[in-house]
Design an enzyme around this catalytic site. Structure first.
Site, PDB file in Angstrom:
ATOM      1  N   LYS A   2       0.832  -1.201   0.000  1.00  0.00           N
ATOM      2  CA  LYS A   2       0.000   0.000   0.000  1.00  0.00           C
ATOM      3  C   LYS A   2       0.870   1.255   0.000  1.00  0.00           C
ATOM      4  O   LYS A   2       0.639   2.192  -0.771  1.00  0.00           O
ATOM      5  CB  LYS A   2      -0.934  -0.017   1.197  1.00  0.00           C
ATOM      6  CG  LYS A   2      -1.935   1.132   1.226  1.00  0.00           C
ATOM      7  CD  LYS A   2      -2.980   0.933   2.306  1.00  0.00           C
ATOM      8  CE  LYS A   2      -4.050   2.007   2.227  1.00  0.00           C
ATOM      9  NZ  LYS A   2      -5.139   1.796   3.198  1.00  0.00           N
ATOM     10  N   GLU A  60       9.519  -5.719   4.779  1.00  0.00           N
ATOM     11  CA  GLU A  60       9.614  -7.117   4.344  1.00  0.00           C
ATOM     12  C   GLU A  60       9.395  -7.212   2.835  1.00  0.00           C
ATOM     13  O   GLU A  60      10.139  -7.911   2.121  1.00  0.00           O
ATOM     14  CB  GLU A  60       8.571  -7.988   5.069  1.00  0.00           C
ATOM     15  CG  GLU A  60       8.713  -8.021   6.572  1.00  0.00           C
ATOM     16  CD  GLU A  60       7.811  -7.018   7.273  1.00  0.00           C
ATOM     17  OE1 GLU A  60       7.432  -7.272   8.417  1.00  0.00           O
ATOM     18  OE2 GLU A  60       7.479  -5.966   6.656  1.00  0.00           O
ATOM     19  N   GLY A  79      -5.609  -3.132   3.732  1.00  0.00           N
ATOM     20  CA  GLY A  79      -4.850  -4.283   3.251  1.00  0.00           C
ATOM     21  C   GLY A  79      -5.602  -5.593   3.250  1.00  0.00           C
ATOM     22  O   GLY A  79      -5.629  -6.306   2.240  1.00  0.00           O
ATOM     23  N   ARG A  80      -6.211  -5.947   4.369  1.00  0.00           N
ATOM     24  CA  ARG A  80      -6.881  -7.246   4.453  1.00  0.00           C
ATOM     25  C   ARG A  80      -8.215  -7.260   3.724  1.00  0.00           C
ATOM     26  O   ARG A  80      -8.869  -8.294   3.648  1.00  0.00           O
ATOM     27  CB  ARG A  80      -7.052  -7.659   5.909  1.00  0.00           C
ATOM     28  CG  ARG A  80      -7.812  -6.665   6.772  1.00  0.00           C
ATOM     29  CD  ARG A  80      -7.668  -7.026   8.253  1.00  0.00           C
ATOM     30  NE  ARG A  80      -8.248  -6.042   9.143  1.00  0.00           N
ATOM     31  CZ  ARG A  80      -7.675  -4.911   9.516  1.00  0.00           C
ATOM     32  NH1 ARG A  80      -6.480  -4.602   9.029  1.00  0.00           N
ATOM     33  NH2 ARG A  80      -8.254  -4.084  10.356  1.00  0.00           N
ATOM     34  N   GLU A 122      -7.131  -9.617  13.097  1.00  0.00           N
ATOM     35  CA  GLU A 122      -6.541  -8.289  12.951  1.00  0.00           C
ATOM     36  C   GLU A 122      -7.622  -7.211  13.019  1.00  0.00           C
ATOM     37  O   GLU A 122      -7.392  -6.117  13.536  1.00  0.00           O
ATOM     38  CB  GLU A 122      -5.774  -8.182  11.641  1.00  0.00           C
ATOM     39  CG  GLU A 122      -4.953  -6.896  11.515  1.00  0.00           C
ATOM     40  CD  GLU A 122      -3.966  -6.932  10.363  1.00  0.00           C
ATOM     41  OE1 GLU A 122      -2.920  -7.592  10.503  1.00  0.00           O
ATOM     42  OE2 GLU A 122      -4.254  -6.325   9.315  1.00  0.00           O
ATOM     43  N   HIS A 157      -8.875 -36.433  11.529  1.00  0.00           N
ATOM     44  CA  HIS A 157      -7.885 -37.339  12.108  1.00  0.00           C
ATOM     45  C   HIS A 157      -6.819 -36.588  12.888  1.00  0.00           C
ATOM     46  O   HIS A 157      -5.767 -37.150  13.217  1.00  0.00           O
ATOM     47  CB  HIS A 157      -7.252 -38.182  11.003  1.00  0.00           C
ATOM     48  CG  HIS A 157      -8.237 -39.067  10.311  1.00  0.00           C
ATOM     49  ND1 HIS A 157      -8.519 -40.340  10.726  1.00  0.00           N
ATOM     50  CD2 HIS A 157      -9.046 -38.834   9.240  1.00  0.00           C
ATOM     51  CE1 HIS A 157      -9.439 -40.875   9.942  1.00  0.00           C
ATOM     52  NE2 HIS A 157      -9.777 -39.977   9.030  1.00  0.00           N
ATOM     53  N   LYS A 171       6.899  -4.273  14.735  1.00  0.00           N
ATOM     54  CA  LYS A 171       7.670  -3.830  13.569  1.00  0.00           C
ATOM     55  C   LYS A 171       8.511  -2.604  13.915  1.00  0.00           C
ATOM     56  O   LYS A 171       9.670  -2.481  13.492  1.00  0.00           O
ATOM     57  CB  LYS A 171       6.722  -3.529  12.418  1.00  0.00           C
ATOM     58  CG  LYS A 171       6.032  -4.759  11.853  1.00  0.00           C
ATOM     59  CD  LYS A 171       4.929  -4.407  10.882  1.00  0.00           C
ATOM     60  CE  LYS A 171       5.454  -3.786   9.636  1.00  0.00           C
ATOM     61  NZ  LYS A 171       4.384  -3.602   8.616  1.00  0.00           N
TER      62      LYS A 171
END
Length: 511
Positions: A194, A200, A253-254, A339, A370, A484
């Protein structure tokens, strides 16, 4: 907004009946099982949403409707849809819905123009205008990676026009794995950020350019597409303006899969599939906008979520997709829900009176049966479960495969509710199942692009509805920023930490 404390008390005081007892009443399916349909002909689709195996009843639904009214749900929904600054802590709108064609007219028009720009670039790449492109390495993190990865995986099992690799982890092994699978001369890089400053993402992008250069690609920057709300920063980084696909600052973002962040979906599956995903999301948007009270499916889901989290004290909620194509959905929902709603203060700044977002987790059926279903059936934790399945299979093998898959899905929900004892005499406590454990089922006609879009939009609106009922802002994420910032402080050397952290830094040679 009215005082909601009295309504929460009535909800807490409501008499608790078992699921078996609730099913003795007539009309339970009509009350809690609803089918949403969209489209016509070949474009028709639908999902059945069934909350009948939850403890919701007519009285609880009525109380939750009162809570929604007292919490200002209708007003806040209108703010969301009209582009008001509903993200109050950051002074922003949250206009991801406009990307699907619903919302403020100017924002919808802007989204359509930006989609047209993306379509032109996607089609140019598919037609060979930028040379041979067989691979795309999509570099992002968080919402810039989870949504695209999930959608590409779900929609390209049969055909992938371009081989897409989504890389989010700063761990170099993730990027090296993508390099190993790609041929440099036929690889493009998509950088999704963005701000175009995310450390990162930009570190991975720098390494990807170096890989192209070291592999003999003459113009590495010419192989880059930027997906960003900050085009100026992308230009300064070296991306040609013709390969910058902007999206609005008001798209978080999400919630950004519907914007140019969905570029890898369109590249891998084709523009028609991306457009169908938008249409499915729009169908859910229109339902959410036009439907009131308990009939509003995302709001009804939030009623169940709040009942189990706030009233019954459930700390987790599980999602199990009985479809391999949705294997990444639990990961996607973790970020979307935790978030967004993992907060401890309300929009007023006052503490939230009760629990907020539960821990979202899950897996894929039948694998999960399982692994974790032992705890769900016989453990001491009460865990509400969502089951998601498709009537149409995703494979062309013997129909027995899909029949066994669906029967397992439906049997798990029935077994969680009914319980029982598997001993011959029915008295062995080790073989006893208490039952009365809740689940909801979302049964899709097929898992096509439109259905995927509707499912994602449903969960976005469910997350928003939960936030309104709790009085919190789901659109900021300051908890993501603290760690961060401290990581950046380590590089500057301007900060000291506790003795444990200092020792770890020294042991790793970082201080």
């Amino acid at each position: 907004m009215a005082d909601t404390a009295a309504i929460w008390k009535q909800l807490a005081d409501h008499s608790r009946r078992t699921l078996s007892a609730l099913f003795e009443e007539d009309g339970r399916l009509d009350l809690l099982s609803t089918r949403l349909e969209w489209g016509e002909g070949d474009l028709a689709g639908g999902i059945r949403f069934d909350w009948s195996k939850t403890h919701l009843d007519a009285k609880l639904l009525a109380l939750f409707e009162q809570l929604a009214s007292a919490s200002g749900f209708a007003e806040q929904r209108d703010q969301l849809l009209t582009g008001a600054k509903i993200n109050v802590t950051e002074g922003r709108a949250a206009e991801h819905i406009a990307q699907r064609g619903v919302g403020a007219e100017a924002s919808v028009e802007e989204a359509a123009a930006l989609h047209l720009r993306m379509k032109m670039l996607v089609e140019a790449i598919h037609q060979g205008a930028l040379g041979e492109v067989n691979h795309l390495i999509h570099i992002g993190i968080g919402g810039s990676a989870l949504g695209p990865a999930m959608a590409v995986d779900a929609l390209t099992r049969d055909l992938e026009l371009v081989d897409v690799h989504v890389v989010s982890n700063i761990d170099g092994l993730a990027l090296e794995q993508a390099f190993a699978a790609c041929d440099p001369p036929t690889t493009m890089i998509a950088v999704a950020s963005k701000t175009f400053t995310t450390i990162e993402t930009m570190t991975n992008a720098d390494s990807a350019l170096k890989w192209l250069a070291d592999s003999g690609v003459s113009d590495p920057s010419g192989r880059v597409v930027a997906l960003t709300a900050n085009p100026e920063a992308a230009v300064l980084w070296g991306v040609d303006e013709t390969r910058i696909l902007p999206f609005p600052e008001s798209v978080g973002g999400r919630y950004s899969l519907w914007s140019s962040i969905g570029f890898p979906v369109a590249i891998a599956a084709g523009w028609d599939e991306f457009e169908a995903m938008l249409a499915g999301g729009q169908a859910m948007d229109e339902h959410f906008r036009d439907t009131e009270g308990r009939a509003n499916l995302p709001l009804r889901a939030a009623f169940a979520d709040q009942y189990y989290t706030r009233i019954r004290g459930c700390q987790t909620r599980a999602c199990f997709a009985y479809d391999e194509r949705l294997s990444l959905l639990p990961d996607y929902l973790q970020q979307l829900e935790m978030e967004s709603n993992g907060k401890r203060v309300k929009t007023s700044g006052d503490p939230v009176e009760g629990a907020t977002a539960p821990v979202t987790w899950g897996g894929v059926g039948t694998d999960a049966q399982h692994a974790v279903f032992q705890l769900l059936h016989q453990g001491t934790h009460l865990v509400p479960v969502d089951f998601i399945a498709s009537i149409a299979p995703g494979d062309e093998l013997n129909p027995a495969h899909h029949r066994i898959l669906l029967t397992n899905c439906f049997a798990q929900g029935a077994a969680l509710m009914a319980g029982g004892n598997m001993a011959e005499d029915g008295k062995d406590p080790a073989r006893a199942f208490p039952g009365d454990r809740p689940s909801a089922t979302m049964l899709c006609d097929d898992l096509d692009a439109a259905t995927l879009g509707a499912l994602i939009a449903f969960h976005e609106h469910r997350t928003f509805a939960n936030a309104v009922l709790m009085g919190i802002n789901p659109f900021d994420q300051f908890g993501v920023e603290l760690g961060k910032k401290m990581a950046n402080d380590i590089d500057t050397g301007d900060v000291s930490f506790d003795s444990s952290t200092e020792a770890l830094l020294a042991a790793a040679g970082l201080k």
